[in-house]
Design an enzyme around this catalytic site. Structure first.
Site, mmCIF file in Angstrom:
data_model
loop_
_atom_site.group_PDB
_atom_site.id
_atom_site.type_symbol
_atom_site.label_atom_id
_atom_site.label_comp_id
_atom_site.label_asym_id
_atom_site.label_seq_id
_atom_site.Cartn_x
_atom_site.Cartn_y
_atom_site.Cartn_z
ATOM 1 N N ARG A 216 0.820 -1.233 0.000
ATOM 2 C CA ARG A 216 0.000 0.000 0.000
ATOM 3 C C ARG A 216 0.845 1.272 0.000
ATOM 4 N NH1 ARG A 216 -3.007 -2.894 3.905
ATOM 5 N NH2 ARG A 216 -4.700 -4.020 2.891
ATOM 6 N N LYS B 208 2.292 11.724 -10.728
ATOM 7 C CA LYS B 208 1.475 10.827 -11.568
ATOM 8 C C LYS B 208 2.325 9.615 -11.901
ATOM 9 C CE LYS B 208 -1.940 13.445 -14.256
ATOM 10 N NZ LYS B 208 -2.325 13.893 -15.610
ATOM 11 N N GLU C 273 8.010 18.170 -24.436
ATOM 12 C CA GLU C 273 7.414 18.609 -23.157
ATOM 13 C C GLU C 273 7.963 19.969 -22.728
ATOM 14 O OE1 GLU C 273 4.853 17.088 -21.963
ATOM 15 O OE2 GLU C 273 5.117 14.918 -21.756
ATOM 16 N N LYS D 21 5.758 23.247 -13.943
ATOM 17 C CA LYS D 21 5.007 22.067 -13.497
ATOM 18 C C LYS D 21 4.731 22.159 -12.001
ATOM 19 C CE LYS D 21 4.103 17.356 -13.836
ATOM 20 N NZ LYS D 21 4.150 16.141 -14.594
ATOM 21 N N GLU E 261 -5.658 16.878 -10.228
ATOM 22 C CA GLU E 261 -6.218 17.192 -11.552
ATOM 23 C C GLU E 261 -7.729 17.446 -11.533
ATOM 24 O OE1 GLU E 261 -5.043 14.317 -14.481
ATOM 25 O OE2 GLU E 261 -5.203 15.762 -16.109
ATOM 26 N N ARG F 175 -4.651 21.418 -13.274
ATOM 27 C CA ARG F 175 -3.649 20.434 -13.696
ATOM 28 C C ARG F 175 -3.958 19.891 -15.088
ATOM 29 N NH1 ARG F 175 -0.198 15.883 -10.377
ATOM 30 N NH2 ARG F 175 1.027 15.286 -12.193
ATOM 31 N N ASN G 172 -1.930 18.758 -19.706
ATOM 32 C CA ASN G 172 -2.273 17.806 -20.760
ATOM 33 C C ASN G 172 -2.313 18.480 -22.144
ATOM 34 O OD1 ASN G 172 -4.288 14.955 -20.969
ATOM 35 N ND2 ASN G 172 -2.707 15.169 -19.432
ATOM 36 N N HIS H 103 -1.837 16.530 -25.339
ATOM 37 C CA HIS H 103 -1.816 15.105 -25.000
ATOM 38 C C HIS H 103 -3.027 14.305 -25.466
ATOM 39 C CE1 HIS H 103 1.654 16.184 -22.664
ATOM 40 N NE2 HIS H 103 1.821 14.938 -22.223
ATOM 41 N N HIS I 270 -1.614 10.957 -26.968
ATOM 42 C CA HIS I 270 -1.844 9.623 -26.398
ATOM 43 C C HIS I 270 -2.564 8.715 -27.394
ATOM 44 C CE1 HIS I 270 -1.343 10.770 -21.848
ATOM 45 N NE2 HIS I 270 -0.204 10.667 -22.483
ATOM 46 N N HIS J 199 6.959 9.534 -26.752
ATOM 47 C CA HIS J 199 5.903 10.343 -26.128
ATOM 48 C C HIS J 199 6.070 11.821 -26.512
ATOM 49 C CE1 HIS J 199 2.964 11.710 -23.230
ATOM 50 N NE2 HIS J 199 3.869 12.488 -22.657
#
Ligand SMILES: NC(=O)c1ccc[n+]([C@@H]2O[C@H](COP(=O)([O-])OP(=O)(O)OC[C@H]3O[C@@H](n4cnc5c(N)ncnc54)[C@H](O)[C@@H]3O)[C@@H](O)[C@H]2O)c1
Ligand SMILES: O=C(O)C(=O)C[C@@H](O)[C@H](O)[C@H](O)COP(=O)(O)O
Ligand SMILES: [Zn+2]
Length: 356
Positions: free
Chosen positions: A118, A139, A181, A221, A231, A235, A239, A242, A246, A259
C-alpha cells in the site's frame, strides 16, 4: 545545483538539479535505508547502474531490477514481475525504491512503489530530458493496450535527484522527444520563452541552455501541481497536446513514436484548434518550421485514420460521458479546457493530415 521544493498534500520534497549528483547519492539520501531496490532499464543500466550501486555500497540489502528499455515495458506484465521482485527481495515498509531512468521507468517504478504494501518510499532519478516533467507531480502509471496510463495513481516521490550529466548520453531522438514537453511548458507559461525556443536548433543546444530550460519546465510544473495535485482543475492544462498525442501513441503501438514526439504533433493540432475556436494569435508558422528543422515526424499522421484516433481519444482521462475535452490556448500562457464535437475533430484531423 538548483533546488526546487514541491509542496504536496502528503509531504514536501526537493527536486535537486545539478551535474554529477549520481556520484553523491549516498550523502543525498534523506534517510538510511537498509533495503533498497533500484529499478532501471537495459540502456540506462549500461550507462549508470554501476555508478549507483557503487555509491550505495553501504546499504545492507541492495537489489537491482532491470526491464527492457522502451515504452512497451510500462505494462501489466512488467509491473507484475517487479512486484514479484519486491516480494522476493523482502522489501518492507522501511525500504526504498529508486527509479533510475526516463519517464517510462519513473512511471512504472513509481506505480510499483505506490501499490506495494500500500505504498513505500521511492525517489526519482531522472536521466532523460523528458523526465523533467514525469519526475515531478506524482502521476505514476502503466499503459493498457486501449490507452495510455489507464492504470495508475497519484503518489509523490520523497526526492527527485536530477543529474544533468547523464543527459550527455541521450541520442538525438530523445533530445527531440524531451523538447516536446519543454515547449509544452513554454506554451503554458511564457511567450518570450516560446520565441527563444522556436529559434533553437536542438543540435546546437548547449548544456547551459538545456539546464535552464529544464529548470524553467520544472518550475512551471511545480506551480501547477502544487495548486491542483489531483487534476480537479488547472492540472488538466499540463495535458496540452496530450489528447491527440496519447491517441497516436496507442494507435501506432507503444514505442513506435516517442511520447515527446507525439506531444509535439499534438501541440500543433492544439494550436490549430485554438486559432479556429477563438482566433488566438499563436506562432503556428514558426512552430511548424521548428518541427521541421528539428525533424519531428509529423508525416506519421498520414498513416493514421482520423476515425480511429477519435475512438482512441474517447479513452482520454478528460473525456466525460464520451465527450472529448481539449486543452486549448487563448494565447500563450492562457490555457483553458473546452469540449469538442466528434465531427469537428474528425474534420480538423483530416485537414491536418492532408497538409502533411
Ligand atoms: N508522470 C508524468 O507526469 C509524466 C509526464 C510526462 C511523460 N510521462 C511518461 O514518460 C514516458 C516517456 O519518458 P521518456 O521519454 O524519458 O522515455 P523512456 O524512459 O522510455 O526513455 C527514452 C529512451 O531513452 C533511454 N534513456 C533514458 N535515459 C538515458 C540516458 N541518460 N542516456 C541514454 N539513453 C537514455 C531509455 O532507455 C529509452 O530507450 C512515457 O511513458 C510518458 O507517458 C509521464
Ligand atoms: O502531470 C500531468 O498532469 C501531465 O499531464 C503531464 C503529462 O506530460 C504526462 O504525459 C502525464 O502522464 C499525462 O497524464 P494522463 O493522466 O493524461 O495520462
Ligand atoms: Zn506528457
Amino acid at each position: 545545483m538548483t533546488t526546487i521544493t514541491i509542496h504536496s498534500s502528503t509531504h514536501e520534497y526537493e527536486v535537486e538539479i545539478g551535474s554529477g549528483l549520481r556520484n553523491q547519492l549516498a550523502e543525498r539520501l534523506l534517510k538510511n535505508y537498509q533495503t533498497v531496490l533500484v529499478i532501471t532499464d537495459t540502456t540506462v543500466a549500461g550507462h549508470y547502474l554501476n555508478d549507483i550501486t557503487k555509491h550505495l555500497s553501504s546499504v545492507e540489502n541492495l537489489h537491482t531490477a532491470v526491464v527492457p528499455s522502451g515504452e512497451s515495458s510500462k505494462s501489466m506484465e512488467h509491473y507484475r514481475s517487479l512486484l514479484d521482485q519486491c516480494i522476493d527481495a523482502q522489501l518492507d515498509r522501511h525500504s526504498l525504491i529508486i527509479a533510475l531512468g526516463g519517464g517510462m521507468i519513473g512511471d512504472l517504478a513509481g506505480f510499483v512503489a505506490s501499490t506495494y504494501l500500500r505504498g513505500i518510499d521511492y525517489i526519482q532519478m531522472p536521466t532523460s530530458i523528458l523526465a523533467h516533467d514525469s519526475s515531478v507531480g506524482g502521476k505514476v502509471a502503466i499503459n493498457h493496450p486501449k490507452g495510455k496510463n489507464l492504470i495508475g495513481s497519484f503518489y509523490n516521490p520523497k526526492q527527485v535527484i536530477y543529474d544533468v550529466e547523464t543527459l550527455k548520453s541521450l541520442p538525438e531522438r530523445e533530445i527531440r522527444s524531451g523538447y516536446g514537453e519543454v515547449i509544452k511548458h513554454a506554451f503554458l507559461s511564457d511567450e518570450s520563452w516560446v520565441k527563444n525556443l522556436l529559434q533553437q536548433s536542438l543540435k546546437d543546444l548547449t548544456s547551459q541552455q538545456l539546464k535552464q530550460d529544464l529548470t524553467k519546465g520544472v518550475r512551471v510544473k511545480a506551480s501547477i501541481v502544487e495548486e491542483d495535485e489531483r487534476e480537479a482543475g488547472i492540472r488538466k492544462h499540463l495535458n496540452l497536446g496530450h489528447t491527440l498525442a496519447h491517441a497516436i501513441e496507442a494507435e501506432l503501438g507503444y514505442g513506435e513514436i516517442t511520447h515527446g514526439e507525439a506531444v509535439a504533433i499534438g501541440l500543433l493540432f492544439t494550436l490549430q484548434l485554438s486559432e479556429i475556436k477563438n482566433s488566438a494569435h499563436l506562432p503556428i508558422k514558426d512552430y511548424v518550421n521548428w518541427l521541421e528543422k528539428n525533424k519531428y515526424p509529423t508525416s506519421i499522421m498520414t498513416k493514421l485514420d482520423p476515425e480511429q484516433l477519435l475512438k482512441r481519444m474517447k479513452w482520454d482521462k478528460k473525456t466525460v460521458h464520451q465527450n472529448i475535452n481539449f486543452v486549448l490556448l487563448e494565447k500563450t500562457g492562457s490555457p483553458y479546457v473546452i469540449q469538442m464535437g466528434d465531427e469537428e475533430l474528425v474534420h480538423e484531423l483530416k485537414r491536418m493530415i492532408s497538409a502533411r
